[in-house]
Design an enzyme around this catalytic site. Structure first.
Site, PDB file in Angstrom:
ATOM      1  CD  GLU A  21      -2.909   7.341  -7.568  1.00  0.00           C
ATOM      2  OE1 GLU A  21      -3.906   7.165  -6.849  1.00  0.00           O
ATOM      3  OE2 GLU A  21      -2.578   6.555  -8.470  1.00  0.00           O
ATOM      4  CD  GLU A  68       1.227   3.700  -8.067  1.00  0.00           C
ATOM      5  OE1 GLU A  68       0.082   3.210  -8.102  1.00  0.00           O
ATOM      6  OE2 GLU A  68       1.629   4.402  -7.123  1.00  0.00           O
TER       7      GLU A  68
END
Ligand code: GBH
Length: 489
Positions: A208, A396
């Site tokens: 991220e 995720e």
């Protein structure tokens, strides 16, 4: 510590799982039959593809603790967490889940679940305490022990090289605002991948970029908490992308030809407000433009015209060579999907309009997780279509829950079970409709240090008592075990 699980450790962890999920005998027998036949309940199950990868995920700083052990250097998160006022309740990750020492127990939990894969991250400051220079053999050894123990348990390691714990020594030289950090990251990534070559087949460069840049550099809610604006922020974002591209090349140079390289990005998962052709087309355009500074640049090697136009004078300075590096070919794309954003078609320059969530929209515990299972149907599908991505992993997905031990010590997290049930059903439907998703990593195996929320938000399917380090599988653990056993939802 012995990397291979002793029978006692394994039985102990499994016992915990079974105890937490204790059900009457008759129910137990029928559950066993159901598991054997791949079915769990009354409804007909929808299957995932054969060979679909089921896993759980964690990140080094969130679970390891042992921040001073074996020569680990300081990271920006150590500094940030120890700055008063930054973290809820003043929590730090000095101990966290103590997984640095307890990983055999955590691997036993995974065996109990039946997962085939584990996504973990390597703490850069364990390998290069000062960011660059001489590697720290003890840090490298820890990673090798972890990976070997996973293999011994039949669990495939998926390794992230950067999950936000930048060596503090590099932050003192400007962190991601300094172009040299991109080079330092590639050197570390190449070195580490070389050390794990043959034992790890899937590497992710970074986790991220959008979050550690947006929250750590753009706002102050994550380390290093700079609150930059305009061109300075854009330039840092650009150098982080450059670090990813350079690392892809460095990992390839250091590993065998079968090694697969990608990244794990948190996307703006664009969803049509509902499934109608004009809104789907709008969401597909949004998928490209709303991720223009991240995934779109990484998969096309360019910034869109719209993106550069919108930024104007704030646009990053870049060269054609840098863009070629940023666009380095990857083998898969990891997507972290918790929630999404709705779009409708619009008669404007972009052809789409974002629809804000009404205040009555359903939410999970974390204020930013709107309950939007459609995100995991549309996100991968539209990203794959728009950017031509061949292989996707959900690196995720999960939710926080306030569920805590009841009087019998059970953690009955029905909100998480509901969430997972709905998201996995949508994932299965997306795959059936052509989304190229090859695997799913549930965030998270354990309750852990949830960044600026400290220990106040628990994402684990295993409850962790942070005072005693006792692990208790939650109801959602049992649910996930059934999904994995049946490869179906
Ligand atoms: C992921 O981030 C992370 O990869 C993982 O480490 C983390 O534990 C997990 O999700 C759960 O949070 O403070 O209101 O500004 C998910 C994306 C982006 C969600 C930043 C939280 C901060 C919201 N995150 N966001 S706010």
């Amino acid at each position: 510590m012995n990397p291979i699980l002793t029978r006692r450790q394994f039985t102990k962890a499994l016992g915990g799982l079974v105890a937490a999920c204790a059900v009457p005998l008759a129910a137990k027998a029928s559950a066993a039959t159901a598991a054997a036949s791949g079915a769990q309940g009354s409804a007909a199950k929808r299957a995932f593809p054969k060979g679909f990868v089921w896993g759980t995920a964690t990140a080094a700083y969130q679970v390891e603790g042992a921040v001073k052990a074996d020569g680990r250097g300081e990271s920006i998160w150590d500094v940030y967490a120890h700055t008063p006022g930054r973290i809820v309740h003043g929590d730090t990750a000095d101990v966290a889940d103590d997984s640095y020492h307890r990983y055999p127990e955590d691997i036993a939990l995974m065996r109990g679940l039946g997962v085939g894969a584990y996504r973990f991250s390597v703490a850069w400051p364990r390998i290069f305490p000062e960011g660059t220079g001489k590697p720290n053999a003890k840090g490298v050894d820890y990673c090798k022990r972890l990976v070997d123990a996973l293999h011994a348990a039949g669990i495939e390691p998926y390794c992230t090289l950067y999950h936000w714990d930048l060596p503090e020594a590099l932050q003192r030289k400007g962190g991601w605002q300094n172009r040299d950090t991109a080079k330092a990251f590639a050197d570390y990534a190449g070195y580490m991948a070389g050390q794990l070559d043959g034992r790890v087949r899937h590497f992710m460069t970074m986790n991220e970029i959008s979050t550690f840049i947006g929250n750590g550099y753009g706002s102050t809610s994550m380390a290093p908490g700079l609150g930059l604006k305009g061109q300075a922020l854009e330039q840092a974002r650009h150098y982080a992308l450059l670090g990813h591209g350079l690392a892809v090349q460095a990992i390839r140079a250091a590993t065998n030809a079968k090694t697969r390289v990608g990244s794990a990005e948190g996307i703006n998962a664009a969803m049509p407000a509902f499934d109608a052709p004009e809104h789907v087309a709008a969401a597909r355009k949004a998928a490209v433009e709303e991720n223009a500074g991240y995934l779109t640049a990484m998969h096309t090697g360019r910034y869109t015209d719209q993106y550069l136009k919108t930024l104007g004078a704030d646009a990053p300075k870049f060269t054609a060579d840098e863009m070629r590096i940023i666009g380095s070919k990857t083998d898969f794309q990891g997507l972290n999907i918790y929630t999404g954003d709705y779009y409708i078609a619009a008669d404007n320059e972009r052809g789409y309009e974002a629809v804000p969530f009404p205040s009555s929209y359903p939410n999970m515990q974390s204020s930013w997780i709107q309950f939007a299972p459609g995100a995991i149907y549309w996100g991968p599908k539209l990203m794959a279509e728009a950017l031509g991505i061949g292989d996707i992993y959900i690196t995720e997905n999960g939710t926080s829950s306030t569920a805590a031990p009841d009087s019998q010590g059970r953690v009955l997290d029905t909100d998480r079970v509901m969430f997972l049930q709905q998201y996995l059903a949508e994932l299965q439907r997306g795959i059936a409709d052509g989304a190229p998703v090859r695997g799913y990593f549930l965030w998270s195996l354990l309750d852990n240090f949830e960044w600026s929320r400290g220990f106040s938000e628990r994402f684990g399917i295993t409850y962790v008592d942070f005072a005693t380090q006792k692990r208790t599988p939650k109801l959602s653990s049992r649910f996930y075990r059934g999904v994995i056993a049946g490869n179906a939802i």
